[in-house]
Write an enzyme that holds these catalytic residues in place. Sequence first.
Site, PDB file in Angstrom:
ATOM      1  N   ASP A 164      -2.436  -2.148  12.118  1.00 23.03           N
ATOM      2  CA  ASP A 164      -3.452  -2.261  11.065  1.00 23.03           C
ATOM      3  C   ASP A 164      -4.372  -3.407  11.472  1.00 23.03           C
ATOM      4  O   ASP A 164      -4.061  -4.168  12.398  1.00 23.03           O
ATOM      5  CB  ASP A 164      -2.757  -2.541   9.718  1.00 23.03           C
ATOM      6  N   ARG A 223      -2.963  11.736   3.080  1.00 25.94           N
ATOM      7  CA  ARG A 223      -3.203  10.950   1.859  1.00 25.94           C
ATOM      8  C   ARG A 223      -3.447  11.897   0.683  1.00 25.94           C
ATOM      9  O   ARG A 223      -2.946  11.688  -0.411  1.00 25.94           O
ATOM     10  CB  ARG A 223      -4.434  10.033   2.024  1.00 25.94           C
ATOM     11  N   GLN A 264      -0.416   4.882   0.936  1.00 28.62           N
ATOM     12  CA  GLN A 264      -0.614   5.069   2.372  1.00 28.62           C
ATOM     13  C   GLN A 264       0.721   5.344   3.060  1.00 28.62           C
ATOM     14  O   GLN A 264       0.832   6.237   3.900  1.00 28.62           O
ATOM     15  CB  GLN A 264      -1.260   3.818   2.975  1.00 28.62           C
ATOM     16  N   HIS A 285       0.854  -1.192   0.000  1.00 27.10           N
ATOM     17  CA  HIS A 285       0.000   0.000   0.000  1.00 27.10           C
ATOM     18  C   HIS A 285       0.897   1.252   0.000  1.00 27.10           C
ATOM     19  O   HIS A 285       0.974   1.983   0.977  1.00 27.10           O
ATOM     20  CB  HIS A 285      -0.889  -0.031   1.248  1.00 27.10           C
TER      21      HIS A 285
HETATM   22  N1  NVA Z   1      -4.583  -4.117   5.444  1.00 25.67           N
HETATM   23  C1  NVA Z   1      -5.801  -3.422   5.158  1.00 25.67           C
HETATM   24  C2  NVA Z   1      -5.533  -1.980   4.811  1.00 25.67           C
HETATM   25  C3  NVA Z   1      -6.750  -1.160   4.547  1.00 25.67           C
HETATM   26  C4  NVA Z   1      -6.433   0.245   4.135  1.00 25.67           C
HETATM   27  C5  NVA Z   1      -6.533  -4.117   4.030  1.00 25.67           C
HETATM   28  O1  NVA Z   1      -5.874  -4.513   3.044  1.00 25.67           O
HETATM   29  O2  NVA Z   1      -7.747  -4.282   4.109  1.00 25.67           O
HETATM   30  N1   CP Z   2      -6.290   3.634   4.476  1.00 23.12           N
HETATM   31  C1   CP Z   2      -7.003   3.400   3.369  1.00 23.12           C
HETATM   32  O1   CP Z   2      -6.472   3.078   2.307  1.00 23.12           O
HETATM   33  O2   CP Z   2      -8.338   3.618   3.513  1.00 23.12           O
HETATM   34  P1   CP Z   2      -9.491   3.232   2.482  1.00 23.12           P
HETATM   35  O3   CP Z   2      -9.569   1.735   2.449  1.00 23.12           O
HETATM   36  O4   CP Z   2     -10.714   3.860   3.062  1.00 23.12           O
HETATM   37  O5   CP Z   2      -9.156   3.793   1.138  1.00 23.12           O
END
Ligand code: NVA
Ligand code: CP
Length: 303
Positions: free
Chosen positions: A219, A288, A132, A129
């Site tokens: 997380d 973000r 982020q 990600h």
């Molecule tokens: N690890 C989480 C992050 C969400 C922004 C997911 O992949 O659902």
């Molecule tokens: N942190 C993040 O990516 O949030 P969303 O899943 O809401 O985009």
Amino acid sequence: MKHLLSMLALSTEEITEILNLADQLKYENKNGIKHHRLAGQTLGMIFQKSSTRTRVSFETGMYQLGGQALFLSNRDLQIGRGEPIQDTARVLSRYLDGIMIRTFEQSEVENLAKYGSIPIINGLTDFCHPCQVLADLMTVREHKGHLDGLKMTYIGDGNNMANSLIVGGLKMGMEVTVACPEGFDPDKRVLEFAKDNGHFGLYRDPVEASAGADVIFTDVWASMGQEEEAGYRKQVFGGIYQINNKTLAAANPGCMVQHCLPAHRGEEITEEVFESHADEIFDEAENRLHAQKAVMVTLMEHK
Ligand code: NVA
Ligand code: CP
């Protein structure tokens, strides 16, 4: 820099340049200074998973830069009915100026970049990600004044966030420790990178990992796509892999707390810790917008 595919693909200089531009764009945004640096451009946003922050910050960011963003849900696109990503990439490259994609497989993002001819931005995969983590690094630097030499700890699942934080933190000269249960380690490619690129430690005990930390991240225990494992994961992570007063007591005074959100209070973070660090966590969410504007300007301006 042609795409944003993962933190592994960025150099320290590229990360620093994005963070510097993000700071500048944030300053301009706060002071009402408008620059339509992507006037007339269109960003396609492909979502195969849910999103609040990523969708709204990219859409707003593109608007603020003078361009427009198209929300393309998997449910409506032909991808959802099996059209290959290679063809989708080549078609969308004829219409759009850039694509942001949130999906499962990292290979889909890599294939969009391989077959398309426009910048591709990874808006989250099971592997990483990066958007982020650019915002996270921006937020820590904003609060602490620098990144180099700070200690970052991540507590929880060795997931996409863990993978990107480890790489991003190490590339910016931070010491990185991770505490996760056995069987939930970060990706092998990331551990391989961490071995040769700075000061990294993998722990099973969150309190041990948090000793002397300047910032602690966590997380969710079950990511998007792992809904069926949520019950089992609660048993494995429950009561241990959490940011709470015990982990914070082991950290440095003034230790920051960061969470990419959405958060599950009482699971990976206590209500008390979340609320007492809410300003830092919502700065992180705000950033973000600024970090992604910096990514879009870097990739799409003058193209
Ligand atoms: N690890 C989480 C992050 C969400 C922004 C997911 O992949 O659902
Ligand atoms: N942190 C993040 O990516 O949030 P969303 O899943 O809401 O985009």
